[in-house]
Design a protein around this motif. Structure first.
Motif, PDB file in Angstrom:
ATOM      1  N   LEU B  98       0.843  -1.195   0.000  1.00 20.22           N
ATOM      2  CA  LEU B  98       0.000   0.000   0.000  1.00 20.22           C
ATOM      3  C   LEU B  98       0.879   1.245   0.000  1.00 20.22           C
ATOM      4  O   LEU B  98       2.008   1.213   0.483  1.00 20.22           O
ATOM      5  CB  LEU B  98      -0.911   0.040   1.235  1.00 20.22           C
ATOM      6  CG  LEU B  98      -0.239   0.094   2.616  1.00 20.22           C
ATOM      7  CD1 LEU B  98      -1.114   0.847   3.592  1.00 20.22           C
ATOM      8  CD2 LEU B  98       0.043  -1.302   3.119  1.00 20.22           C
ATOM      9  N   GLN B  99       0.347   2.292  -0.561  1.00 18.44           N
ATOM     10  CA  GLN B  99       1.027   3.591  -0.498  1.00 18.44           C
ATOM     11  C   GLN B  99       0.114   4.589   0.198  1.00 18.44           C
ATOM     12  O   GLN B  99       0.268   4.858   1.380  1.00 18.44           O
ATOM     13  CB  GLN B  99       1.483   4.012  -1.891  1.00 18.44           C
ATOM     14  CG  GLN B  99       2.654   3.129  -2.363  1.00 18.44           C
ATOM     15  CD  GLN B  99       3.174   3.465  -3.735  1.00 18.44           C
ATOM     16  OE1 GLN B  99       3.108   4.600  -4.197  1.00 18.44           O
ATOM     17  NE2 GLN B  99       3.711   2.468  -4.430  1.00 18.44           N
ATOM     18  N   CYS B 100      -0.877   5.131  -0.527  1.00 17.26           N
ATOM     19  CA  CYS B 100      -1.766   6.067   0.170  1.00 17.26           C
ATOM     20  C   CYS B 100      -2.686   5.331   1.129  1.00 17.26           C
ATOM     21  O   CYS B 100      -3.195   5.903   2.076  1.00 17.26           O
ATOM     22  CB  CYS B 100      -2.571   6.903  -0.819  1.00 17.26           C
ATOM     23  SG  CYS B 100      -3.973   6.048  -1.562  1.00 17.26           S
ATOM     24  N   GLY B 101      -2.938   4.047   0.848  1.00 16.78           N
ATOM     25  CA  GLY B 101      -3.731   3.238   1.757  1.00 16.78           C
ATOM     26  C   GLY B 101      -5.236   3.386   1.603  1.00 16.78           C
ATOM     27  O   GLY B 101      -5.991   2.783   2.357  1.00 16.78           O
ATOM     28  N   PHE B 102      -5.673   4.142   0.614  1.00 23.34           N
ATOM     29  CA  PHE B 102      -7.113   4.368   0.500  1.00 23.34           C
ATOM     30  C   PHE B 102      -7.830   3.134  -0.043  1.00 23.34           C
ATOM     31  O   PHE B 102      -8.922   2.792   0.401  1.00 23.34           O
ATOM     32  CB  PHE B 102      -7.394   5.584  -0.391  1.00 23.34           C
ATOM     33  CG  PHE B 102      -8.801   6.084  -0.271  1.00 23.34           C
ATOM     34  CD1 PHE B 102      -9.181   6.825   0.833  1.00 23.34           C
ATOM     35  CD2 PHE B 102      -9.754   5.804  -1.239  1.00 23.34           C
ATOM     36  CE1 PHE B 102     -10.489   7.283   0.975  1.00 23.34           C
ATOM     37  CE2 PHE B 102     -11.059   6.252  -1.115  1.00 23.34           C
ATOM     38  CZ  PHE B 102     -11.427   6.997  -0.004  1.00 23.34           C
ATOM     39  N   CYS B 103      -7.204   2.461  -0.982  1.00 20.97           N
ATOM     40  CA  CYS B 103      -7.824   1.263  -1.577  1.00 20.97           C
ATOM     41  C   CYS B 103      -7.647   0.043  -0.693  1.00 20.97           C
ATOM     42  O   CYS B 103      -8.280  -0.988  -0.910  1.00 20.97           O
ATOM     43  CB  CYS B 103      -7.189   0.967  -2.936  1.00 20.97           C
ATOM     44  SG  CYS B 103      -5.472   0.385  -2.790  1.00 20.97           S
ATOM     45  N   THR B 104      -6.721   0.148   0.279  1.00 25.07           N
ATOM     46  CA  THR B 104      -6.198  -1.029   0.970  1.00 25.07           C
ATOM     47  C   THR B 104      -7.250  -1.843   1.735  1.00 25.07           C
ATOM     48  O   THR B 104      -7.274  -3.072   1.613  1.00 25.07           O
ATOM     49  CB  THR B 104      -5.062  -0.583   1.915  1.00 25.07           C
ATOM     50  OG1 THR B 104      -4.187   0.266   1.173  1.00 25.07           O
ATOM     51  CG2 THR B 104      -4.302  -1.772   2.449  1.00 25.07           C
ATOM     52  N   LEU B 134      -9.590  -1.526  -7.509  1.00 26.01           N
ATOM     53  CA  LEU B 134      -8.650  -0.641  -8.204  1.00 26.01           C
ATOM     54  C   LEU B 134      -7.696   0.003  -7.215  1.00 26.01           C
ATOM     55  O   LEU B 134      -8.082   0.401  -6.122  1.00 26.01           O
ATOM     56  CB  LEU B 134      -9.409   0.468  -8.942  1.00 26.01           C
ATOM     57  CG  LEU B 134     -10.341   0.013 -10.064  1.00 26.01           C
ATOM     58  CD1 LEU B 134     -11.071   1.216 -10.654  1.00 26.01           C
ATOM     59  CD2 LEU B 134      -9.577  -0.736 -11.150  1.00 26.01           C
ATOM     60  N   CYS B 135      -6.444   0.111  -7.662  1.00 27.91           N
ATOM     61  CA  CYS B 135      -5.439   0.840  -6.897  1.00 27.91           C
ATOM     62  C   CYS B 135      -4.708   1.733  -7.888  1.00 27.91           C
ATOM     63  O   CYS B 135      -4.364   1.304  -8.982  1.00 27.91           O
ATOM     64  CB  CYS B 135      -4.457  -0.123  -6.245  1.00 27.91           C
ATOM     65  SG  CYS B 135      -3.070   0.745  -5.465  1.00 27.91           S
ATOM     66  N   ARG B 136      -4.500   2.978  -7.508  1.00 31.24           N
ATOM     67  CA  ARG B 136      -3.824   3.884  -8.423  1.00 31.24           C
ATOM     68  C   ARG B 136      -2.365   4.111  -8.024  1.00 31.24           C
ATOM     69  O   ARG B 136      -1.629   4.742  -8.751  1.00 31.24           O
ATOM     70  CB  ARG B 136      -4.586   5.218  -8.438  1.00 31.24           C
ATOM     71  CG  ARG B 136      -4.227   6.172  -9.557  1.00 31.24           C
ATOM     72  CD  ARG B 136      -4.482   5.618 -10.946  1.00 31.24           C
ATOM     73  NE  ARG B 136      -4.611   6.689 -11.923  1.00 31.24           N
ATOM     74  CZ  ARG B 136      -4.614   6.520 -13.242  1.00 31.24           C
ATOM     75  NH1 ARG B 136      -4.494   5.309 -13.742  1.00 31.24           N
ATOM     76  NH2 ARG B 136      -4.760   7.549 -14.068  1.00 31.24           N
ATOM     77  N   CYS B 137      -1.980   3.633  -6.847  1.00 32.96           N
ATOM     78  CA  CYS B 137      -0.633   3.954  -6.348  1.00 32.96           C
ATOM     79  C   CYS B 137       0.410   2.884  -6.608  1.00 32.96           C
ATOM     80  O   CYS B 137       1.566   3.206  -6.845  1.00 32.96           O
ATOM     81  CB  CYS B 137      -0.671   4.181  -4.841  1.00 32.96           C
ATOM     82  SG  CYS B 137      -1.634   5.581  -4.293  1.00 32.96           S
ATOM     83  N   THR B 138       0.043   1.634  -6.470  1.00 34.86           N
ATOM     84  CA  THR B 138       1.072   0.589  -6.348  1.00 34.86           C
ATOM     85  C   THR B 138       1.426  -0.113  -7.646  1.00 34.86           C
ATOM     86  O   THR B 138       2.360  -0.903  -7.675  1.00 34.86           O
ATOM     87  CB  THR B 138       0.593  -0.521  -5.394  1.00 34.86           C
ATOM     88  OG1 THR B 138      -0.578  -1.116  -5.982  1.00 34.86           O
ATOM     89  CG2 THR B 138       0.264   0.022  -4.017  1.00 34.86           C
TER      90      THR B 138
HETATM   91  S1  FES Z   1      -2.519   2.497  -2.220  1.00 35.71           S
HETATM   92 FE1  FES Z   1      -3.298   4.368  -3.016  1.00 35.71          FE
HETATM   93  S2  FES Z   1      -4.914   3.656  -4.260  1.00 35.71           S
HETATM   94 FE2  FES Z   1      -4.006   1.812  -3.617  1.00 35.71          FE
END
Ligand code: FES
Ligand code: FES
Lengths: 779, 175
Positions: B98-104, B134-138
């Motif tokens: 995870l990065q931003c963790g929103f999708c997590t 969907l994940c936009r970060c990883t």
């Molecule tokens: S960790 Fe940011 S959208 Fe998946």
């Protein structure tokens, strides 16, 4: 106290435990007592005059607190949204955008009214009841048509649709072209894309009546910037305006400006005397959050028969949208970097910014650098194809090899070893074997291709010497380092992580620099109430600029700690040795004091004559130069000629971002970045109807964001060429993946289709496009 | 007009009166105060809102609260037990999934369901199992890795994931 090197260690992120257990604090998780909800009524037309707005039915709807239009907001919001100079100080026109339209709308999605109600369902219900009488006007959607004299206007009070027309001459272009054996021309597009952070925008405004104090929680990359502008427009001084941004669910450039809704929610809170929450839904987001790219490049290149690159001429046509984005002219940096990592006799670039009846474009991951890489790497491949040379050879022949290197526009590349990353990537993908296999497969009627992208990018915004022309702005970064009496450390910074893991990586830096345990360091960001002024997180600047601001404060703390140690040991300061957080008199390491002990002493009695109490420092860092990450990506694809479908067989990347603080985080940034570039290359495109200006990709159903199944495995590797311009030797990595990857994919597809006589492929290379091209080529 | 609903969320029974149109995701977030379940779209595309209903992964933005009446709901907040992370959570942490963790939270819940159905999925099965998220970060690289390593850890531990996910929910706890 075991202090080994934390810098460079693969440390799990301290941000994660709360996020993986559902205890993050994102914008929609912020709730206040007596909070009302705002729903925004938006224009369904791309261009129309507002004849009248009838709010009576909405006002009578259940739970409605207020229905507000421009007339209500005018007295409370003093002034338009900001526009920065960025790379074009001298714009043709800077039309003012008030956060809400009064009598004319210029894009579908522009706010025309807001409803404030007791909950979000009731606010949405009432928003449906606001009746707006529009007189539709012609929409201008095509940038080239918009430039024609006599074109309909994007907004009726403007002289024409040109936002800027800026020339960037870089050497004697005619002389360069005069030497050419070959001259090639190519038009290269950059379709509009949605940044699509998974968390949409949103904010909660809490204006305290009779006190002129306000707190605004918002999902942003730039809390201090928001405070400056929203506070300014609302007449609340910084000292009384607090902007708080806790966890942010992605930004990618689309959350680095103040937006209309932040002004409107704050003003609505003031007008209704209630806290007001606004959460953007996805459909709104696709209309009303800034978009990326939206450019066309007309390029001409001059080269010698032996592959020597001579001159490059190009024009960037940039679709601004209806109003300037706050940083729309930042994307003009594509002109200054269009030469990539090669030596050119001359480059002549021109950028024309054109208004259309669309949402504004603004930076999106890479902002101008992906465009530059895409154009120069495409052009180099065209030259190679024309001359019958290996794409890698043309690159190698023209690489910049000595540093610092001043490019055609006076920008100074700090350090690089471009051939090294190219060699490494070719070895990692086993290039000769891949080419051989390509030949064998072609004989069987299968079309595989190999695409190169050797990129260099500019980041670490920015030296005030370079940013000063942008209205005197100095994009410095700040830090405050405070060592508490028992030795734990609070570090407050002006940057603001939105997934990059700063709480971890910055703590790694502090632990090493102060010689204190990693766990004793707390990083604070995102709250203007307890952080020094900073410009925020974008442009891969947080480490190279913000990290250096942290270093500067740590150094000041160490200096003071040395004085405290000298006093404690009754020695002279020059004799104090500092080793991993232990302070001792030279030659006597067994009698050492830890920083925590000195910190305790600093708050107690018996300080040296004239010394102030406490152990803390504040610093601002103005970098001496930009930093220049680089690398080589190689993509191997297969195209199915019967369907036009593309499969990515291998994706190899060798990146160089200087010294690495946390390799796990760096790799993660690359994965996500590469994925976004691949996605632009293959799938994504914002589409509007050319006639009506209606968005055709208005939901996630219609706009394709790739899932795990579409993304290949990324084979990463790196070289390390430290930047000589900062003490950490770091560059930046947040955008490198995106900057490199779209063209690696497109060059691979083009290579695969060479047997059909296809020399150039535009993005997105969706199956229908490729299938039609192959069909046409076969006919 | 409201309707009464009763359900067990992460082992706790609750009863409320809700409007029939209230989406389950809004109920969980705003009535039950469990904000770990997120919303990232309005067309059932993103999976950020994934929870388990009677052990089955469901996009809670596509379910009315009243449809969950009488059911057992597990959200991201109910996965760790007694301060011990679920192996999938641990794997997301270890593998930088995870990065931003929103999708997590959505991914972890979807993965929990996937691994319950198929304790040793191939990469392709992981991709198919999680294509609703969907994940936009990883770029998904480390999510794939995390699910793989969670599967190994769970198989090693011989843990029966079913028990961990909904077992405790079967015995309601007093509020
Ligand atoms: S960790 Fe940011 S959208 Fe998946
Ligand atoms: S919120 Fe996107 S699928 Fe539920």
């Amino acid at each position: 106290m075991a202090v080994t090197s934390m810098i460079g260690a693969r440390i799990q992120r301290r941000e994660d435990p709360k996020l993986i257990t559902g205890h993050g604090n994102f914008i929609d998780d912020v709730n206040l007592v007596n909070m009302a909800h705002m729903s925004v009524v938006r224009s369904p037309h791309a261009h129309a005059r507002i004849r009248s707005i009838d709010t009576s039915a909405a006002m009578a709807s259940k739970g409605v607190v207020a229905v507000l239009t421009a007339a209500d907001f005018k007295p409370v919001i003093g002034g338009p949204l900001p526009v920065t100079n960025s790379f074009v100080a001298d714009k043709k026109q800077v039309p003012e955008q008030f956060p809400i339209a009064a009598d004319e709308v210029a894009y579908a999605g522009e706010p025309v009214a807001v409803v404030v109600a007791d909950d979000r369902y009731l606010a949405d219900d009432a928003a449906q009841l606001v009746v707006v009488d529009y007189e539709p006007l012609p929409a201008v959607m095509d940038i080239e048509k918009a430039m024609e004299p006599g074109s309909p206007l994007v907004k009726s009070d403007r002289p024409d649709n040109i936002g800027w027309d800026a020339a960037f001459p870089g050497g004697d272009i005619d002389a360069a072209f005069a030497e050419a054996d070959v001259v090639l021309k190519q038009r290269i597009g950059q379709q509009r894309v949605f940044p699509t952070a998974m968390e949409t925008r949103g904010c909660v405004a809490d204006y305290i009546p009779y006190d002129n104090r306000c707190t605004l929680w918002t999902s942003t990359q730039v809390p201090h910037f928001i405070r400056l502008f929203v506070g300014g427009a609302l007449g609340v001084p910084e000292s009384q305006f607090r902007v708080v941004s806790h966890d942010v669910g992605g930004g990618f450039g689309a959350k680095l400006r103040p937006y209309p809704e932040e002004y409107l929610a704050t003003a609505a809170s003031k007008l209704t005397e209630r806290p007001v929450k606004w959460i953007e839904d996805r459909t709104e987001s696709l209309q009303a959050t800034t978009q990326g790219r939206g450019q066309i490049f007309d390029v001409e290149v001059a080269a010698k028969r032996d592959g020597t690159l001579l001159g490059l001429k190009f024009t960037q046509l940039l679709d601004i949208g209806a109003y300037h984005g706050v940083f729309s002219a930042f994307q003009v940096v594509a002109c200054l970097l269009g030469g990539g990592c090669y030596t050119w006799k001359a480059i002549n670039a021109r950028s024309i910014g054109v208004f259309t009846n669309r949402m504004s474009t603004d930076p999106y991951r890479g902002a101008g650098r992906p465009e530059a890489t895409h154009l120069v790497e495409r052009i180099v491949d065209l030259v190679a194809l024309e001359l019958g040379m290996e794409p890698a050879e043309v690159r190698r022949k023209n690489f910049i090899t000595s540093f610092p290197h001043t490019n055609n526009f006076g920008l100074v590349y700090d350090s690089g070893e471009y051939a090294k990353s190219l060699d490494r990537a070719m070895a990692n993908i086993d290039y000769p074997a891949l080419r051989k296999r390509q030949e064998e497969l072609r004989a069987q009627g299968r079309y595989t291709g190999i695409g190169f992208s050797t990129y260099v990018e500019i980041c670490g915004l920015g030296p005030s010497s370079a940013t000063a022309p942008a209205a005197g702005i100095a994009l410095v970064e700040s830090s405050m380092v405070r060592v508490h009496p028992t030795g734990s450390v609070t570090v407050s910074v002006g940057t603001h992580s939105h997934g990059q893991g700063h709480e971890t990586t910055f703590a790694q830096i502090v632990a090493d620099t102060l010689g204190v345990p990693y766990d004793s360091v707390e990083i604070r960001h995102g709250d203007t109430g307890d952080t020094p002024f900073g410009y925020g997180t974008y442009g891969s600047r947080s480490l190279a600029v913000g990290g250096m601001a942290i270093m500067a404060s740590c150094h000041k703390v160490v200096e003071k700690a040395k004085k405290l140690a000298a006093h404690a040991f009754e020695a002279s300061e020059e004799d104090i040795v500092v080793d991993q957080g232990r302070y001792f008199v030279r030659g006597n390491p067994s009698e050492a004091k830890a920083l925590a002990e000195l910190a305790f002493a600093s708050y107690g009695a018996g300080l040296p004559e004239g010394m102030e109490h406490g152990l803390e420092a504040v610093s601002y860092f103005d970098p001496p130069n930009f930093v220049w990450p680089f690398g080589c990506h190689i993509c191997a694809v297969e195209v199915d000629p019967e369907t036009g479908g593309v499969s990515i067989d291998r994706y190899v990347a060798v990146d160089d971002c200087g010294n690495v603080i946390n390799p796990m985080v760096v790799d993660g940034q690359l994965h996500g970045g590469i994925a976004q570039g691949i996605s632009q290359a293959l799938f994504e495109e914002v589409l509007y109807d050319d006639e009506t200006g209606q968005m055709l990709t208005g939901t996630m159903l219609d706009y394709f964001i790739p899932t795990m199944a579409e993304m290949p495995h990324f084979e990463l590797d790196r070289t390390v060429t430290p930047s000589p311009t900062n003490e950490l030797g770091v560059k930046g990595i947040g955008e490198a993946g995106t900057i490199a990857s779209s063209i690696a994919v497109i060059n691979a597809i083009t290579d695969a289709l060479t047997p059909f006589g296809i020399k150039h492929v535009e993005m997105p290379a969706r199956p229908d496009r490729l299938w039609s091209m192959i069909k046409e080529a076969r006919a | 007009m409201t309707q009464s609903v009763a359900m067990t969320i992460n082992g706790r029974r609750r009863e409320d009166h809700v409007e029939p149109r209230l989406l389950l995701v809004h109920y969980l977030r705003e009535v039950a105060g469990l904000t770990g379940t997120h919303i990232a779209c309005d067309t059932s595309q993103c999976g950020a809102c994934t929870v388990l209903i009677d052990g089955e992964a469901v996009k809670s933005c596509s379910v009315f609260t009243v449809q969950a009446d009488g059911r057992q709901v597990t959200t991201i907040e109910g996965l760790a037990e007694d301060g011990v992370l679920h192996p999938i959570q641990q794997a997301f942490w270890n593998e930088h999934g995870l990065q931003c963790g929103f999708c997590t939270p959505g991914f972890i819940m979807a993965a929990a369901y996937l691994l319950r159905q198929n304790p040793s999925p191939t990469d392709e099965e992981i991709e198919r199992g999680l294509e609703g998220n969907l994940c936009r970060c990883t770029g998904y690289e480390n999510i794939r890795k995390a699910v793989r390593s969670a599967s190994q850890a769970m198989n090693r531990a011989g843990a029966e994931p079913t028990a961990q996910l909904v077992g405790s929910a079967a015995a309601p706890v007093e509020d």
